[in-house]
Write an enzyme that holds these catalytic residues in place. Sequence first.
Site, PDB file in Angstrom:
ATOM      1  CG  ASP A  27      -2.077   0.943   1.118  1.00  0.00           C
ATOM      2  OD1 ASP A  27      -2.363   1.398  -0.017  1.00  0.00           O
ATOM      3  OD2 ASP A  27      -2.695   1.249   2.147  1.00  0.00           O
ATOM      4  CG  ASN A  75      -7.819  -1.990  -5.129  1.00  0.00           C
ATOM      5  OD1 ASN A  75      -6.902  -2.783  -4.925  1.00  0.00           O
ATOM      6  ND2 ASN A  75      -8.091  -1.008  -4.261  1.00  0.00           N
TER       7      ASN A  75
HETATM    8  C1  IPE Z   1      -5.340  -2.732  -0.134  1.00  0.00           C
HETATM    9  O1  IPE Z   1      -5.021  -1.393  -0.322  1.00  0.00           O
HETATM   10  C2  IPE Z   1      -5.371  -3.436  -1.455  1.00  0.00           C
HETATM   11  C3  IPE Z   1      -4.082  -3.616  -2.089  1.00  0.00           C
HETATM   12  C4  IPE Z   1      -2.903  -3.292  -1.610  1.00  0.00           C
HETATM   13  C5  IPE Z   1      -4.127  -4.239  -3.386  1.00  0.00           C
HETATM   14  P1  IPE Z   1      -6.160  -0.282  -0.461  1.00  0.00           P
HETATM   15  O2  IPE Z   1      -5.450   1.014  -0.619  1.00  0.00           O
HETATM   16  O3  IPE Z   1      -7.101  -0.663  -1.535  1.00  0.00           O
HETATM   17  O4  IPE Z   1      -6.908  -0.376   0.933  1.00  0.00           O
HETATM   18  P2  IPE Z   1      -7.741   0.706   1.736  1.00  0.00           P
HETATM   19  O5  IPE Z   1      -8.707   1.304   0.759  1.00  0.00           O
HETATM   20  O6  IPE Z   1      -6.760   1.720   2.236  1.00  0.00           O
HETATM   21  O7  IPE Z   1      -8.363  -0.061   2.855  1.00  0.00           O
HETATM   22  C1  IPE Z   2      -1.487   0.370  -3.403  1.00  0.00           C
HETATM   23  O1  IPE Z   2      -1.343   1.740  -3.391  1.00  0.00           O
HETATM   24  C2  IPE Z   2      -1.815  -0.173  -4.783  1.00  0.00           C
HETATM   25  C3  IPE Z   2      -3.166  -0.690  -4.923  1.00  0.00           C
HETATM   26  C4  IPE Z   2      -4.088  -0.693  -4.000  1.00  0.00           C
HETATM   27  C5  IPE Z   2      -3.546  -1.225  -6.206  1.00  0.00           C
HETATM   28  P1  IPE Z   2      -2.557   2.737  -3.353  1.00  0.00           P
HETATM   29  O2  IPE Z   2      -2.940   3.078  -4.752  1.00  0.00           O
HETATM   30  O3  IPE Z   2      -3.658   2.227  -2.496  1.00  0.00           O
HETATM   31  O4  IPE Z   2      -1.879   4.006  -2.676  1.00  0.00           O
HETATM   32  P2  IPE Z   2      -2.502   4.980  -1.593  1.00  0.00           P
HETATM   33  O5  IPE Z   2      -3.031   4.136  -0.481  1.00  0.00           O
HETATM   34  O6  IPE Z   2      -3.581   5.757  -2.284  1.00  0.00           O
HETATM   35  O7  IPE Z   2      -1.356   5.837  -1.161  1.00  0.00           O
HETATM   36 MG    MG Z   3      -4.092   2.401  -0.529  1.00  0.00          MG
END
Ligand code: IPE
Ligand code: IPE
Ligand code: MG
Length: 248
Positions: A27, A75
Amino acid sequence: MNSSASPAVTDRLDVSKLPGHVAIIMDGNGRWAEKRLMNRIKGHQAGAEAVRSIVRTCREIGIPVLTLYAFSTENWQRPEIEVATLMSLLKKFLDSERNEMIENNIRLNAIGQIEKLPEDVRVALQRTIDVTGKNKGMLLNLALSYGGRAEIVDMVKSIAGKAIDGKMEPYSITPEIVADHLYTRGMPDPDLLIRTSGEMRISNFLLWQIAYAEIFITDTLWPDFGKEEFIKILIDFQNRERRFGNVR
Ligand code: IPE
Ligand code: IPE
Ligand code: MG
């Protein structure tokens, strides 16, 4: 990208006490880009580099199973352009890493609602799964369009179907039978769960399997996560006392 680790750190790692399965919630790509006044897409590109480096590190160290949470069922709700970029990065990763996986004896597997992925990604994924199918060095498990609740629903459907067909006796269902009907059937449960970017939540990841995983949350954003920090987390893991509900 941090791809090397100082010998001082590596020396403290006990290679006879490695976790059998490491699961990572990758993340923080978006925040990494926003901090640099860049588009979130750039963050995902940098994140893909971190994936390459951590896969290599796990293989080098000798971690048997690595599960990476790359895309959740939730996602799909992100803006279309972001979803499309993530899908195209995924395809690129599969095409560019296929040979390295073959050379490094890595077997690829995917868990999640794979049928929801775009056709070109599914083809690239299946090709990589097929050509790495006999590799025994490490299992790289990609969680794609993955949701822990969806996985549990799919497990219930498949067990209920067998019960209706008279192939399974409902009152003899055990935790082992449940585990055998999850996407992770045949794999050990994660011993170590890492989440980057400081969020203190599970976000629908491996809900059943993490029952006794040791959890490590780091503030580091995924694109900055490298070998040195990973090894430090493994050392921390090796110094923890796991009780599994028992007494010392
Ligand atoms: C969790 O991250 C999913 C992945 C790393 C693929 P998210 O960014 O989607 O999770 P939330 O929304 O912060 O819970
Ligand atoms: C993780 O990074 C990647 C996926 C969830 C696909 P994020 O895109 O969730 O990054 P933040 O949480 O917005 O920083
Ligand atoms: Mg995230």
